[in-house]
Motif scaffolding. Structure first.
Motif, PDB file in Angstrom:
ATOM      1  N   ASP A   1      16.936  79.266  96.996  1.00  0.00           N
ATOM      2  CA  ASP A   1      17.519  77.983  96.614  1.00  0.00           C
ATOM      3  C   ASP A   1      18.174  77.434  97.874  1.00  0.00           C
TER       4      ASP A   1
ATOM      5  N   LEU B   1      15.872  85.403  95.631  1.00  0.00           N
ATOM      6  CA  LEU B   1      15.947  85.302  94.176  1.00  0.00           C
ATOM      7  C   LEU B   1      14.649  85.696  93.474  1.00  0.00           C
TER       8      LEU B   1
ATOM      9  N   SER C   1      15.137  87.693  90.368  1.00  0.00           N
ATOM     10  CA  SER C   1      16.212  87.206  89.508  1.00  0.00           C
ATOM     11  C   SER C   1      15.654  86.700  88.177  1.00  0.00           C
ATOM     12  N   PRO C   2      16.030  87.320  87.053  1.00  0.00           N
ATOM     13  CA  PRO C   2      15.538  86.855  85.748  1.00  0.00           C
ATOM     14  C   PRO C   2      15.916  85.405  85.461  1.00  0.00           C
ATOM     15  N   SER C   3      17.046  84.963  85.933  1.00  0.00           N
ATOM     16  CA  SER C   3      17.469  83.588  85.655  1.00  0.00           C
ATOM     17  C   SER C   3      16.689  82.555  86.478  1.00  0.00           C
ATOM     18  N   HIS C   4      15.901  83.015  87.447  1.00  0.00           N
ATOM     19  CA  HIS C   4      15.100  82.099  88.267  1.00  0.00           C
ATOM     20  C   HIS C   4      13.594  82.252  88.015  1.00  0.00           C
ATOM     21  N   LEU C   5      13.244  82.986  86.977  1.00  0.00           N
ATOM     22  CA  LEU C   5      11.828  83.233  86.679  1.00  0.00           C
ATOM     23  C   LEU C   5      11.068  81.934  86.432  1.00  0.00           C
ATOM     24  N   LYS C   6      11.641  81.022  85.678  1.00  0.00           N
ATOM     25  CA  LYS C   6      10.962  79.763  85.371  1.00  0.00           C
ATOM     26  C   LYS C   6      10.674  78.970  86.647  1.00  0.00           C
ATOM     27  N   THR C   7      11.633  78.929  87.553  1.00  0.00           N
ATOM     28  CA  THR C   7      11.439  78.233  88.830  1.00  0.00           C
ATOM     29  C   THR C   7      10.358  78.924  89.652  1.00  0.00           C
TER      30      THR C   7
END
Length: 78
Positions: free
Chosen positions: A34, A45, A48-54
């Motif tokens: 990022d 990242l 990182s599970p919270s950045h999987l969609k990105t």
């Protein structure tokens, strides 16, 4: 430009908006940054599970860029 495609030997990457994605040939890992929050690319990242969609969105954009670079030979798909 909205998107910048990068390549060097077995490395392919993409910069889109504030994101940078790097993939490596025959490797199951890569890099995702990022750039707004981390301009010096210190925190990868990729996992990182919270950045999987990105990550998935950027992988699709990279796939689209690679397909656009293929030579057009005029052979129908089916």
């Amino acid at each position: 430009r909205e998107t910048c495609y990068l390549e060097a030997q077995g490395v392919r990457g993409l910069r889109w908006e504030n994101w940078k994605l790097i993939t490596y040939q025959n490797r199951h890992y890569g890099e995702l940054y990022d750039l707004a929050a981390d301009p010096h690319e210190v925190t990868n990242l990729w996992d990182s599970p919270s950045h999987l969609k990105t990550k998935l969105r950027l992988l699709q954009k990279l796939t689209d860029a690679l397909l656009a670079l293929e030579p057009k030979i005029g052979v129908p798909w089916n």
